[in-house]
Design a protein around this motif. Sequence first.
Motif, short mmCIF file in Angstrom:
data_model
loop_
_atom_site.label_atom_id
_atom_site.label_comp_id
_atom_site.label_asym_id
_atom_site.label_seq_id
_atom_site.Cartn_x
_atom_site.Cartn_y
_atom_site.Cartn_z
N ASP A 117 25.33 50.81 66.80
CA ASP A 117 24.56 51.96 66.19
C ASP A 117 22.81 52.20 66.59
N LEU A 118 22.89 50.80 66.03
CA LEU A 118 20.94 50.67 65.79
C LEU A 118 20.57 50.62 67.78
N TYR A 119 21.61 49.97 68.26
CA TYR A 119 21.15 50.03 69.69
C TYR A 119 20.16 50.80 70.22
N VAL A 120 21.34 52.37 69.95
CA VAL A 120 21.56 53.68 70.25
C VAL A 120 20.34 54.06 70.08
N ARG A 121 20.26 54.30 68.64
CA ARG A 121 19.04 54.30 67.50
C ARG A 121 17.00 54.26 68.43
N GLN A 122 17.86 52.86 68.15
CA GLN A 122 16.50 52.20 68.86
C GLN A 122 15.90 52.64 70.59
N GLN A 123 17.04 53.33 71.74
CA GLN A 123 17.05 53.10 72.79
C GLN A 123 16.64 54.97 72.76
N ALA A 124 17.27 55.79 71.27
CA ALA A 124 16.65 57.19 71.19
C ALA A 124 15.53 57.29 71.21
N LEU A 125 14.99 56.78 70.59
CA LEU A 125 13.68 56.91 69.96
C LEU A 125 12.66 56.36 71.44
N LYS A 126 12.78 55.38 71.75
CA LYS A 126 11.69 54.31 72.67
C LYS A 126 12.36 55.55 74.13
N ASN A 127 13.02 56.19 74.56
CA ASN A 127 13.18 56.90 75.34
C ASN A 127 13.15 58.75 75.80
N GLY A 128 12.76 59.46 73.78
CA GLY A 128 12.28 60.37 73.30
C GLY A 128 13.28 61.57 73.44
N PHE A 129 14.96 60.96 73.90
CA PHE A 129 15.09 62.07 73.93
C PHE A 129 16.45 62.29 71.98
N PRO A 130 16.82 64.00 72.02
CA PRO A 130 17.60 64.45 70.65
C PRO A 130 18.27 63.15 70.26
N LEU A 131 19.02 62.56 69.37
CA LEU A 131 19.88 61.92 68.72
C LEU A 131 20.98 63.41 67.80
N SER A 132 21.53 62.71 67.54
CA SER A 132 22.86 63.60 66.68
C SER A 132 23.42 61.68 66.40
N VAL A 133 23.67 61.42 64.63
CA VAL A 133 24.11 60.31 64.52
C VAL A 133 25.61 60.68 63.53
N ILE A 134 26.82 60.97 64.50
CA ILE A 134 28.07 61.34 63.71
C ILE A 134 28.84 59.70 62.74
N ASN A 135 28.88 60.31 61.49
CA ASN A 135 29.92 58.79 60.33
C ASN A 135 30.94 58.95 60.08
N PRO A 136 32.20 59.87 60.99
CA PRO A 136 33.10 60.37 59.97
C PRO A 136 33.75 59.33 59.63
N SER A 137 34.37 59.54 58.02
CA SER A 137 34.83 58.76 57.20
C SER A 137 36.43 58.49 58.52
N THR A 138 37.74 57.91 57.75
CA THR A 138 39.13 57.67 57.64
C THR A 138 39.32 59.04 58.42
N VAL A 139 39.72 59.07 59.36
CA VAL A 139 39.95 61.11 60.48
C VAL A 139 41.32 60.98 60.18
N VAL A 140 41.74 61.51 59.54
CA VAL A 140 43.44 61.99 59.92
C VAL A 140 44.45 63.71 59.86
N GLY A 141 44.50 63.84 60.00
CA GLY A 141 45.41 64.83 60.43
C GLY A 141 44.27 66.38 59.67
N GLY A 142 43.75 67.50 60.24
CA GLY A 142 43.08 68.53 59.32
C GLY A 142 44.07 69.40 59.76
N GLN A 143 44.85 69.60 60.75
CA GLN A 143 45.44 71.01 60.66
C GLN A 143 46.66 71.32 59.40
N GLU A 144 47.05 72.41 59.48
CA GLU A 144 48.38 72.07 57.53
C GLU A 144 49.54 71.52 58.18
N THR A 145 49.54 70.97 58.96
CA THR A 145 50.38 69.41 59.50
C THR A 145 50.40 68.53 59.04
N GLY A 146 49.49 67.65 59.11
CA GLY A 146 49.05 66.72 58.56
C GLY A 146 49.03 65.97 59.58
#
Length: 568
Positions: A117-146
């Motif tokens: 994560d740190l490496y990707v952030r460092q390199q995005a700044l260095k090379n000038g491309f837009p970066l969005s970092v997604i921090n998901p918590s524990t991923v579980v079923g989101g459909q109605e069925t779980g």
Amino acid sequence: MNRITIISGDLTAPKLGLSQNDYQIALNSDVIIHAGGTMDIQLDDLTAKNMFATGAESMIELAKLIQQRQGLKHFIHIVGYMSPFNESNSETTEDVWKSKRFKKNDNAYERYKFLADLYVRQQALKNGFPLSVINPSTVVGGQETGETEQVGGIGHLVNMSRRKLMPFVPGGEKYWLPMVSDVVLGDAIAYLAQANNVKNNTYSFTPNKMNSINMTQLTRLISTELQVFKPKLKISIPIIKVALHLGLAKLFRIPTGSINFVSKKSFDNYETTKLLEKIDIHEIFDEKLLPNIVSDLDYRLTYSYQSHLIKFERKVSHQTIYFSKKGYGTPWIIVHGLFSDAIDFTSLALEIHKKTGNPVYVIDLPGLGHSPALTEDSTIESYVSQIEKIINNIGGPINFVGHSVGANLAAKVAEKNIGLVSKLILLQPLTRKVNSGWHIKAITEHSKILKKILRHMSRKFINKYLTKSGSFIDGEAKVQRHFSQRMYESLSSPRILSTNANLMALITHQSSKINWYTLPSKTFILWGEADKIYLPPEQEIYSVIYLPYGHQFPIAEALETSELLVNF
């Protein structure tokens, strides 16, 4: 689909393990979503380093080439919510991989994942491309069925509870396990992938702690759904971590990092909330799905075989799961019996669908398969009520098929809903027992005694019983082995074990008996006469077609059974 090209590579290999041609295809991209790496907290140091470090370096190399050629529109990086890095603390020029000051005390999985994560952030700044970092918590079923494919995270708690290794609450009320629905996460990533004029940002996909279920509530909900004792004591997280490292993890086969998902922190989700508002999503996670999530994870941890269900669409009615296949005309609804679930009847359902083109539905009875157990009064009427709700969802008229206990339940439902049932077909309904001595009656009427007996049955004993009871006949050995394996595996789930024992006890009561005089006029009975436990019904109101098979003939002889059903 014609805009999607799938190429296969390897995160641990140079240039992502892609062929020269596939690498050229990748270079034509303008958005990169880096969601690489398996969720396995037990990874050794070398595997973790190869996967996360080499993978991140290869993705950045690809990003830099795209940036030079046509400009990279967006780099979306996905990393767990426990990552300590963000826009304010990631401006470093030092070699991330050689540094000794970042996450040196974490296990290999977390250390290299967060360093990536740190490496990707460092390199995005260095090379000038837009970066969005997604921090998901524990991923579980989101459909109605779980439906929850990832058995890590909350799956560790479910596994410990079902193995009765959870007599305590990790941390207590101050701690929680943040969760995010997979569809919420997926929709947000899809939105970001299409966004223009992106600004570097970090999005924490965690609900608000104040409004979320805490660890005491969560562990008690899990124990209720799994039909095991509720934990009362609470033990601090540091003590649990020490105990796991001192040998408890190895003794009980629990990953040492399994407790790392539990936190007492609150997370800043302001940017995430703003993002979700743009796509009209107002909840990161719906806690009403938890019973279905727990049951789904319990199912995955119980059975080694479950792939047939991918041919069906999973649906839910008042938490009870059923599986459907679309078609035209009068729908067929199938209800399974004891020590069984929807998957055992998928072959029969597919044959009916192939022959008729009609819609077909197979129900997982409450507490069996993927359906949460009935946590209040478990009566014949409560099972009937759940089936009725599904029928009302589907609408009538229907062709209604029940097997064994499922036949008795189908008859009860049909009796109350004659106007909705076009045809009622009962396969091996439970009526008269061949051996109904007092000792058999005493055992089968008491679910607690039954549970103790069932829990200690070996695979060999189950196979012998299936042969002796006339469940299968000669020539059906392969199906019998498969059925006995699943029956044996089902005993490892307290939820499924308790439900089977409860249904066995309920079926001996007067309320479960079929009233043959109140059923629809188009009622048919198929009977496998090799059954050595039950006898066919005495009443001659409806004709009985006898087959040279055993009690489980709809499972073992799906093709012939389907031909008979569609010709009624």
